[in-house]
Design a protein around this motif. Structure first.
Motif, PDB file in Angstrom:
ATOM      1  N   GLY A 155       0.816  -1.205   0.000  1.00  0.00           N
ATOM      2  CA  GLY A 155       0.000   0.000   0.000  1.00  0.00           C
ATOM      3  C   GLY A 155       0.851   1.257   0.000  1.00  0.00           C
ATOM      4  O   GLY A 155       0.576   2.210  -0.741  1.00  0.00           O
ATOM      5  N   LEU A 156       1.909   1.264   0.821  1.00  0.00           N
ATOM      6  CA  LEU A 156       2.812   2.407   0.872  1.00  0.00           C
ATOM      7  C   LEU A 156       3.564   2.563  -0.449  1.00  0.00           C
ATOM      8  O   LEU A 156       3.714   3.678  -0.970  1.00  0.00           O
ATOM      9  CB  LEU A 156       3.796   2.247   2.022  1.00  0.00           C
ATOM     10  CG  LEU A 156       4.827   3.369   2.196  1.00  0.00           C
ATOM     11  CD1 LEU A 156       4.135   4.699   2.465  1.00  0.00           C
ATOM     12  CD2 LEU A 156       5.799   3.031   3.317  1.00  0.00           C
ATOM     13  N   GLY A 198       1.363   4.133  -3.064  1.00  0.00           N
ATOM     14  CA  GLY A 198       1.212   5.563  -2.837  1.00  0.00           C
ATOM     15  C   GLY A 198       2.451   6.342  -3.224  1.00  0.00           C
ATOM     16  O   GLY A 198       2.366   7.417  -3.833  1.00  0.00           O
ATOM     17  N   LEU A 199       3.620   5.811  -2.898  1.00  0.00           N
ATOM     18  CA  LEU A 199       4.869   6.466  -3.285  1.00  0.00           C
ATOM     19  C   LEU A 199       5.001   6.558  -4.801  1.00  0.00           C
ATOM     20  O   LEU A 199       5.405   7.589  -5.346  1.00  0.00           O
ATOM     21  CB  LEU A 199       6.062   5.706  -2.691  1.00  0.00           C
ATOM     22  CG  LEU A 199       6.227   5.761  -1.172  1.00  0.00           C
ATOM     23  CD1 LEU A 199       7.319   4.793  -0.724  1.00  0.00           C
ATOM     24  CD2 LEU A 199       6.550   7.170  -0.703  1.00  0.00           C
ATOM     25  N   MET A 200       4.652   5.476  -5.481  1.00  0.00           N
ATOM     26  CA  MET A 200       4.751   5.457  -6.940  1.00  0.00           C
ATOM     27  C   MET A 200       3.771   6.441  -7.574  1.00  0.00           C
ATOM     28  O   MET A 200       4.121   7.171  -8.507  1.00  0.00           O
ATOM     29  CB  MET A 200       4.520   4.038  -7.455  1.00  0.00           C
ATOM     30  CG  MET A 200       5.621   3.072  -7.042  1.00  0.00           C
ATOM     31  SD  MET A 200       5.183   1.326  -7.258  1.00  0.00           S
ATOM     32  CE  MET A 200       5.325   1.167  -9.025  1.00  0.00           C
ATOM     33  N   GLU A 228      -1.029  -3.322 -10.644  1.00  0.00           N
ATOM     34  CA  GLU A 228      -0.364  -4.452 -10.006  1.00  0.00           C
ATOM     35  C   GLU A 228      -0.194  -4.272  -8.500  1.00  0.00           C
ATOM     36  O   GLU A 228      -0.676  -5.084  -7.712  1.00  0.00           O
ATOM     37  CB  GLU A 228       1.019  -4.668 -10.659  1.00  0.00           C
ATOM     38  CG  GLU A 228       0.949  -5.013 -12.134  1.00  0.00           C
ATOM     39  CD  GLU A 228       0.266  -6.344 -12.384  1.00  0.00           C
ATOM     40  OE1 GLU A 228       0.346  -7.231 -11.514  1.00  0.00           O
ATOM     41  OE2 GLU A 228      -0.347  -6.496 -13.451  1.00  0.00           O
ATOM     42  N   ILE A 229       0.488  -3.210  -8.092  1.00  0.00           N
ATOM     43  CA  ILE A 229       0.856  -3.062  -6.686  1.00  0.00           C
ATOM     44  C   ILE A 229      -0.370  -2.846  -5.793  1.00  0.00           C
ATOM     45  O   ILE A 229      -0.569  -3.549  -4.800  1.00  0.00           O
ATOM     46  CB  ILE A 229       1.855  -1.903  -6.512  1.00  0.00           C
ATOM     47  CG1 ILE A 229       3.130  -2.186  -7.301  1.00  0.00           C
ATOM     48  CG2 ILE A 229       2.171  -1.704  -5.032  1.00  0.00           C
ATOM     49  CD1 ILE A 229       3.870  -3.413  -6.853  1.00  0.00           C
ATOM     50  N   LEU A 230      -1.207  -1.880  -6.122  1.00  0.00           N
ATOM     51  CA  LEU A 230      -2.356  -1.572  -5.268  1.00  0.00           C
ATOM     52  C   LEU A 230      -3.396  -2.694  -5.242  1.00  0.00           C
ATOM     53  O   LEU A 230      -3.905  -3.029  -4.162  1.00  0.00           O
ATOM     54  CB  LEU A 230      -2.989  -0.248  -5.696  1.00  0.00           C
ATOM     55  CG  LEU A 230      -2.127   0.991  -5.420  1.00  0.00           C
ATOM     56  CD1 LEU A 230      -2.810   2.254  -5.923  1.00  0.00           C
ATOM     57  CD2 LEU A 230      -1.823   1.114  -3.930  1.00  0.00           C
ATOM     58  N   VAL A 276      -2.257   6.623   1.029  1.00  0.00           N
ATOM     59  CA  VAL A 276      -2.393   8.074   1.134  1.00  0.00           C
ATOM     60  C   VAL A 276      -1.131   8.690   1.740  1.00  0.00           C
ATOM     61  O   VAL A 276      -0.658   9.756   1.303  1.00  0.00           O
ATOM     62  CB  VAL A 276      -3.633   8.436   1.970  1.00  0.00           C
ATOM     63  CG1 VAL A 276      -3.706   9.944   2.201  1.00  0.00           C
ATOM     64  CG2 VAL A 276      -4.899   7.944   1.284  1.00  0.00           C
ATOM     65  N   THR A 277      -0.549   8.019   2.727  1.00  0.00           N
ATOM     66  CA  THR A 277       0.672   8.501   3.355  1.00  0.00           C
ATOM     67  C   THR A 277       1.817   8.588   2.350  1.00  0.00           C
ATOM     68  O   THR A 277       2.602   9.544   2.354  1.00  0.00           O
ATOM     69  CB  THR A 277       1.077   7.588   4.528  1.00  0.00           C
ATOM     70  OG1 THR A 277       0.031   7.571   5.493  1.00  0.00           O
ATOM     71  CG2 THR A 277       2.371   8.057   5.171  1.00  0.00           C
ATOM     72  N   GLY A 278       1.907   7.575   1.481  1.00  0.00           N
ATOM     73  CA  GLY A 278       2.946   7.592   0.455  1.00  0.00           C
ATOM     74  C   GLY A 278       2.818   8.782  -0.474  1.00  0.00           C
ATOM     75  O   GLY A 278       3.813   9.441  -0.809  1.00  0.00           O
ATOM     76  N   VAL A 279       1.584   9.071  -0.908  1.00  0.00           N
ATOM     77  CA  VAL A 279       1.361  10.219  -1.790  1.00  0.00           C
ATOM     78  C   VAL A 279       1.712  11.526  -1.071  1.00  0.00           C
ATOM     79  O   VAL A 279       2.378  12.410  -1.634  1.00  0.00           O
ATOM     80  CB  VAL A 279      -0.097  10.245  -2.280  1.00  0.00           C
ATOM     81  CG1 VAL A 279      -0.368  11.515  -3.085  1.00  0.00           C
ATOM     82  CG2 VAL A 279      -0.408   9.013  -3.122  1.00  0.00           C
TER      83      VAL A 279
END
Length: 254
Positions: free
Chosen positions: A32-33, A36-38, A221-223, A240-243
Motif C-alpha cells: 500500500g505504501l 502511494g509512493l509510486m 499491479e501493486i495496489l 495516502v501517506t505515500g502520496v
C-alpha cells in the motif's frame, strides 16, 4: 561534485530497500505504501517535470503526454507477454506448465515481470544520476535543487525496487541484487555526465515514458495486490501517506 551528491542517493536507495526487506510480515502495508509512493512520484514529480522539459506538441498534444500513454501501454504489453511466456514453454509429464531457465511462476506470479520492472527502476535511477549531473552543468543552485529531490525520492525508489522484485515471487537474493544495482545506478549516471550533455527535451520525453510505465505498475499491479487479501483501512492509509510524503518532498525541493 555531482558524483559526491549521487552518493547520497546511493545511501537513501539502500535505506528504502532495507525498510521494505524488514517489514515482510506486514506485506499488505508495504504494498500500500509502495503504491502511494509510486503514484506520488508519477503525478507530482515525473509528469510535471516531463511537461516542462519536453514542451513540443505532436498533433495538438504535448509530446510528454503521448510518451506517458506509450509508457503505460508498453508496461501493459511487456507484462502480458512475460506472463504468458512460461505457459508456452516445456510442460512436465503431469501437464503442469514449467518456465524455462528457472523462471517459475509462484502463486500465479511471474518472476520475470518483477525483474523487468525492477530493472526499469534501475534505469530510472541511472537517469536520476544523469539529471543531477546535467543540473550541475547548468549551475550549482540548479544542481542542489535537483539533488535534494532525487536523494529524497530515492528512498521510494529503493523501497519500490525491492518490493517489485519480491511481489512477483522472486527470491530475496535476487531482490537484494536488484536493490544494489538500483543504489549504484545514480552514481554511475552522475559520473557519465562528465563526458556528455543530455538535451532537455530528450530528458523530458524519458520522464514521461517512465511515468506512464510506473503508473501502470502502481494502479494495475501493486495496489490491487495490496488490497487482495487485506482490504483494510490501514492499507489505504499507507497509500495516502505515500502520496503525501512525495508531496512534501516535492514541495520542499521547490
Amino acid at each position: 561534485m555531482a558524483v559526491l551528491v549521487a552518493l547520497g542517493a546511493f545511501l537513501m536507495t539502500l535505506a528504502g530497500g532495507w525498510t521494505a526487506h524488514r517489514v515482510t510480515d506486514r506485506r499488505h502495508l508495504v504494498l500500500g505504501l509502495a503504491g502511494g509512493l509510486m503514484l506520488g512520484v508519477v503525478g507530482l514529480e515525473l509528469l510535471p517535470e516531463s511537461l516542462e522539459a519536453a514542451g513540443t506538441e505532436i498533433h495538438g498534444v504535448p509530446a510528454a503526454l503521448l510518451l506517458f500513454v506509450a509508457g503505460f501501454l508498453l508496461a501493459h504489453l511487456v507484462e502480458r507477454l512475460l506472463a504468458h511466456l512460461p505457459r508456452s514453454r516445456l510442460r512436465s509429464s503431469g501437464g503442469t506448465p514449467m518456465a524455462a531457465h528457472g523462471a517459475e511462476e509462484s502463486d500465479g506470479r511471474t518472476p520475470e515481470v518483477g525483474l523487468t520492472a525492477a530493472a526499469a527502476m534501475v534505469g530510472h535511477s541511472a537517469m536520476d544520476g544523469v539529471a543531477i549531473g546535467a543540473a550541475f552543468q547548468v549551475g550549482g543552485g540548479m544542481g542542489a535543487a535537483v539533488a535534494v529531490a532525487v536523494v529524497a525520492h530515492d528512498f521510494a525508489d529503493g523501497f519500490n525496487t525491492y518490493t517489485l522484485a519480491r511481489v512477483y515471487g522472486n527470491a530475496r537474493r535476487r531482490a537484494l541484487a536488484m536493490l544494489c544495482a538500483d543504489a549504484a545506478a545514480p552514481v554511475a549516471g552522475a559520473a557519465s555526465t562528465l563526458f556528455f550533455t543530455i538535451p532537455e527535451p530528450l530528458l523530458g520525453g524519458y520522464l514521461g515514458l517512465f511515468g506512464g510505465a510506473l503508473l501502470y505498475l502502481a494502479a494495475a499491479e501493486i495496489l490491487p495486490e495490496a488490497h487482495h487479501q487485506h482490504p483494510a483501512r490501514s492499507t489505504l492509509l499507507c497509500t495516502v501517506t505515500g502520496v503525501l510524503f512525495i508531496w512534501l518532498v516535492v514541495g520542499a525541493a521547490h
